[in-house]
Design an enzyme around this catalytic site. Structure first.
Site, PDB file in Angstrom:
ATOM      1  N   LYS A  73       0.814  -1.212   0.000  1.00  0.00           N
ATOM      2  CA  LYS A  73       0.000   0.000   0.000  1.00  0.00           C
ATOM      3  C   LYS A  73       0.849   1.264   0.000  1.00  0.00           C
ATOM      4  O   LYS A  73       0.583   2.183  -0.760  1.00  0.00           O
ATOM      5  CB  LYS A  73      -0.959   0.006   1.201  1.00  0.00           C
ATOM      6  CG  LYS A  73      -2.004  -1.077   1.171  1.00  0.00           C
ATOM      7  CD  LYS A  73      -2.938  -1.003   2.364  1.00  0.00           C
ATOM      8  CE  LYS A  73      -2.274  -1.112   3.702  1.00  0.00           C
ATOM      9  NZ  LYS A  73      -1.614  -2.367   4.013  1.00  0.00           N
TER      10      LYS A  73
ATOM     11  N   ARG B 249      10.346  -1.413  13.163  1.00  0.00           N
ATOM     12  CA  ARG B 249       8.971  -1.533  13.643  1.00  0.00           C
ATOM     13  C   ARG B 249       8.790  -2.875  14.353  1.00  0.00           C
ATOM     14  O   ARG B 249       8.947  -3.931  13.739  1.00  0.00           O
ATOM     15  CB  ARG B 249       7.985  -1.424  12.477  1.00  0.00           C
ATOM     16  CG  ARG B 249       7.932  -0.050  11.862  1.00  0.00           C
ATOM     17  CD  ARG B 249       7.003   0.010  10.687  1.00  0.00           C
ATOM     18  NE  ARG B 249       5.690  -0.517  10.983  1.00  0.00           N
ATOM     19  CZ  ARG B 249       4.696  -0.576  10.088  1.00  0.00           C
ATOM     20  NH1 ARG B 249       4.890  -0.150   8.866  1.00  0.00           N
ATOM     21  NH2 ARG B 249       3.535  -1.080  10.431  1.00  0.00           N
TER      22      ARG B 249
END
Length: 190
Positions: free
Chosen positions: A14, A134
């Site tokens: 995305k 992350r």
């Protein structure tokens, strides 16, 4: 005005495709993940709250996410359109977004889902986790939890937008250029 919702499971591409779409169609890109990460990095109240959910691989509650997105739209009154990346993730969020846009005499033009096999996506995220820092990309259990959340809460959006004739699925596997071309074929009709 063109308003596009781009969705797909974590790792589906995305962010990569959003960068292409925002430039090609002159859209303001609103990524809930980026907005949450900015707030986490800057230790804002929203960031601390969002982090408690994101660290577990859970979705941030609708009321927090919706208010945050409305604020971002309101900050861009001259926009030619918006690219919603990572929002909506639930039917309740989609309904709230439709209502909010209707109050501004706007609507969602199209929704595009980047589709890919879970096992390929898990490997993509584990690789990304090696460099992204992350924590939600470094733990396979958290990744799979995110997919379960997606299947339970976000996948029903397909039927929601199909009922409005605004849903398109695009194969998210291939080179960036191949996926970009597939997206363009869909969106150039608007």
């Amino acid at each position: 005005m063109i308003n596009i919702v781009l969705f797909g499971k974590p790792g589906a591409g995305k962010g990569t495709q959003a960068d292409f779409l925002k430039h090609k169609y002159n859209l303001v890109h609103l990524s809930t993940g980026d907005i949450f990460r900015f707030n986490i990095k800057n230790d804002t109240e929203l960031g601390r709250l969002a982090k408690t959910f994101m660290d577990k691989g859970d979705l941030v509650p609708d009321e927090v996410t919706i208010k945050m997105l409305q604020s971002e739209v309101d900050k861009n009154p001259q926009a030619a359109g918006f690219l919603f990346d990572g929002f909506p993730r639930t039917i309740a969020q989609a309904e709230a977004l439709d209502e909010f846009l209707a109050d501004k005499n706007q609507e969602i033009t199209a929704t595009v889902a980047l589709e890919a096999n879970d096992e390929i996506l898990v490997q993509r995220l584990l690789e990304r986790g090696k460099t992204s820092g992350r924590p939600d990309d470094q733990d396979e259990e958290k990744i799979r939890n995110r997919y379960q959340e997606y299947n339970e809460k976000t996948a029903p959006l397909m039927d929601y937008y199909k009922a409005q004739n605004k849903f398109y699925a695009v194969d998210g596997i291939g080179t960036i250029e191949e996926v970009t071309e597939r997206l363009s074929l869909v969106l150039d009709t608007f």
